[in-house]
Write a protein that holds these residues in place. Structure first.
Motif, mmCIF file in Angstrom:
data_model
loop_
_atom_site.group_PDB
_atom_site.id
_atom_site.type_symbol
_atom_site.label_atom_id
_atom_site.label_comp_id
_atom_site.label_asym_id
_atom_site.label_seq_id
_atom_site.Cartn_x
_atom_site.Cartn_y
_atom_site.Cartn_z
ATOM 1 N N SER A 217 0.816 -1.222 0.000
ATOM 2 C CA SER A 217 0.000 0.000 0.000
ATOM 3 C C SER A 217 0.842 1.261 0.000
ATOM 4 O O SER A 217 0.328 2.353 -0.224
ATOM 5 C CB SER A 217 -0.935 -0.002 1.205
ATOM 6 N N TRP A 218 2.167 1.149 0.250
ATOM 7 C CA TRP A 218 3.024 2.324 0.284
ATOM 8 C C TRP A 218 3.527 2.729 -1.112
ATOM 9 O O TRP A 218 4.172 3.757 -1.263
ATOM 10 C CB TRP A 218 4.237 2.059 1.183
ATOM 11 N N ILE A 219 3.270 1.917 -2.125
ATOM 12 C CA ILE A 219 3.806 2.201 -3.462
ATOM 13 C C ILE A 219 3.151 3.458 -4.031
ATOM 14 O O ILE A 219 1.935 3.628 -3.992
ATOM 15 C CB ILE A 219 3.566 1.005 -4.405
ATOM 16 N N ASP A 220 3.981 4.362 -4.533
ATOM 17 C CA ASP A 220 3.509 5.574 -5.208
ATOM 18 C C ASP A 220 3.418 5.262 -6.707
ATOM 19 O O ASP A 220 4.428 5.251 -7.429
ATOM 20 C CB ASP A 220 4.488 6.723 -4.947
ATOM 21 N N TRP A 221 2.190 5.012 -7.193
ATOM 22 C CA TRP A 221 2.008 4.512 -8.554
ATOM 23 C C TRP A 221 2.341 5.574 -9.610
ATOM 24 O O TRP A 221 2.868 5.265 -10.677
ATOM 25 C CB TRP A 221 0.580 4.010 -8.729
ATOM 26 N N LYS A 222 2.054 6.827 -9.328
ATOM 27 C CA LYS A 222 2.349 7.883 -10.306
ATOM 28 C C LYS A 222 3.847 8.005 -10.540
ATOM 29 O O LYS A 222 4.327 8.061 -11.680
ATOM 30 C CB LYS A 222 1.778 9.218 -9.833
ATOM 31 N N THR A 223 4.612 8.060 -9.451
ATOM 32 C CA THR A 223 6.065 8.175 -9.568
ATOM 33 C C THR A 223 6.659 6.908 -10.171
ATOM 34 O O THR A 223 7.636 6.965 -10.938
ATOM 35 C CB THR A 223 6.689 8.460 -8.184
ATOM 36 N N THR A 224 6.075 5.767 -9.842
ATOM 37 C CA THR A 224 6.543 4.501 -10.403
ATOM 38 C C THR A 224 6.396 4.497 -11.921
ATOM 39 O O THR A 224 7.301 4.059 -12.662
ATOM 40 C CB THR A 224 5.762 3.335 -9.785
ATOM 41 N N ALA A 225 5.261 5.033 -12.418
ATOM 42 C CA ALA A 225 5.025 5.065 -13.870
ATOM 43 C C ALA A 225 5.975 6.033 -14.564
ATOM 44 O O ALA A 225 6.457 5.767 -15.668
ATOM 45 C CB ALA A 225 3.576 5.445 -14.132
ATOM 46 N N LYS A 226 6.274 7.171 -13.893
ATOM 47 C CA LYS A 226 7.157 8.158 -14.512
ATOM 48 C C LYS A 226 8.594 7.650 -14.611
ATOM 49 O O LYS A 226 9.278 7.821 -15.620
ATOM 50 C CB LYS A 226 7.132 9.463 -13.710
ATOM 51 N N LYS A 227 9.077 7.027 -13.560
ATOM 52 C CA LYS A 227 10.485 6.626 -13.506
ATOM 53 C C LYS A 227 10.719 5.194 -13.968
ATOM 54 O O LYS A 227 11.867 4.734 -14.005
ATOM 55 C CB LYS A 227 11.012 6.807 -12.078
#
Length: 408
Positions: A217-227
């Motif tokens: 639940s701690w995963i930042d999906w927006k930043t994950t998609a960008k990087k």
């Protein structure tokens, strides 16, 4: 004894005959025995005392063992040993069930007399054993033992006093403490809490690469998609709260003696409860000589606190309210201050409200009999609650429970 000897001898000399001389010679061994007792060196006996425990908790029992040794095996018909019990033992030790007498502490008086009788005859060594039950908190010093003996007929009595020092240290009884609110915040204190379960997941301070152990639940999906790499949120680390526990040791009437024992017991229980928590706790007792134990997790410091609580007496000449204001000048700000007292006054109420202005939270524990809490005191407690002070009133109904239930 000399008169008896003279009368028998004169009777035998002037009366003559078998009966008079028989009485004289029949009493002669007893008279010689009396003379020997007079010159017998009773004071040269060697007496030692040992205790079954030297450190115990209030309400426990302790057994004393006396060993008497003598070099000359002179026949003694009887021997009476009397222990001079310290005045500090003349009350019962406090446990949860004893607080039903908070309004009448004199019901717990426990005057003890220790007398034992032995018939040593020719023994060079003999022992005594006796028990002290419901030992009260404090440091108790044993000193004097009196030994008495005499002849079979009671004409000669002899006694001697022996100084046999022994000490026992009785800690306050500790109970479990059920704390309704964990005293943690994010701006107080300086010691971080490293337990993952205490991490706050509402205050995000940044992102970082995923590490083993991070929750899904701690995963930042927006930043994950960008990087194009798994990134997790960085949260503000929770810090523990620095707690200052303050004990009221102001001098008071004997009627509040049991209430003071309750204050000491609660303080000891709180110190023990917070020992295993992330919060750092300092302890301050305000009596005749204020004692301060700084913030630390050191095990030796815990021992020093407990030893101080074992010996402390209500001997402070300065009112508790004034003592708080004096100490406030040297207190750091943003503490959680816990005050343990047995009375509430208008002066104390204003001091506590003033203390609240510079600290994150103030928690007041009032321990007293329900019968002694007046209507005006109840009004002051309500005003403290309205001012943001956390108030805990512990009367007989709360103090007789097996554990403390407190709000912080």
């Amino acid at each position: 004894m000399g008169v008896l000897f003279g009368v028998l001898y004169a009777y035998a000399m002037f009366q003559g005959g078998f009966v008079s001389w028989f009485l004289f010679y029949a009493m002669l061994p007893f008279i010689l025995y009396m003379i020997c007792i007079i010159f017998y060196p009773l004071s040269r006996w060697k007496i030692t005392r040992s205790m079954s425990k030297s450190i115990l908790q209030s309400g426990d029992s302790v057994t004393a063992y006396l060993t008497i040794r003598r070099k000359i095996p002179f026949p003694l018909y009887y021997c009476i040993i009397e222990e001079y019990v310290p005045e500090s033992l003349e009350r019962k030790g406090s446990r949860s069930e004893t607080y039903q007498y908070m309004s009448n502490p004199s019901a717990l008086s426990n005057k003890q007399k220790v007398k034992s009788v032995a018939f040593p005859w020719f023994k060079r060594k003999f022992e005594f054993r006796y028990e002290f039950s419901q030992v009260p908190r404090g440091e108790h010093h044993f000193h004097t033992i009196r030994v008495r003996t005499g002849d079979l007929l009671g004409f000669v009595k002899k006694q001697a006093y022996f100084t046999v020092p022994s000490n026992i240290l009785v800690y306050p009884h500790r109970r479990k403490v059920q704390i309704s609110k964990r005293v943690n915040s994010f701006e107080e204190g300086a010691a971080p809490s490293f337990s993952p379960a205490k991490r706050d997941t509402t205050v995000v301070t940044g992102v970082r690469e995923y590490m083993p152990g991070d929750k899904f639940s701690w995963i930042d999906w927006k930043t994950t998609a960008k990087k194009n790499a798994v990134m997790t949120k960085e949260f503000e680390q929770q810090k523990s709260s620095d707690i200052l526990l303050v004990l009221d040791a102001e001098e008071s009437d004997e009627e509040k003696r049991l209430a003071f024992e309750g204050c000491v017991e609660l303080s000891a229980s709180l110190i023990h409860a917070y020992k295993g928590m992330s919060s750092q706790l300092a302890f301050l007792s305000l009596g005749e000589e204020p004692r301060y134990f700084p913030f630390t997790k050191d095990q030796d410091q815990q021992v020093f606190m407990n030893q101080h609580l074992a010996r402390i007496e209500p001997d402070g000449k300065v009112p508790f309210a004034d003592a708080i204001l004096r100490q406030q000048q040297s207190m750091p700000n943003n503490l959680i201050v816990m005050l343990v007292t047995r009375k509430i006054t208008a002066h104390l109420k204003s001091s506590v409200i003033r203390l609240k202005q510079n600290n994150a939270r103030v928690v007041l524990f009032l321990i007293d009999s329900h019968e002694r809490i007046t209507g005006s005191e109840e009004q002051m407690l309500r005003e403290l609650t309205i001012s943001g002070i956390v108030v805990n009133v512990l009367t007989e109904s709360q103090m007789t429970q097996q554990q403390f239930e407190v709000n912080t």
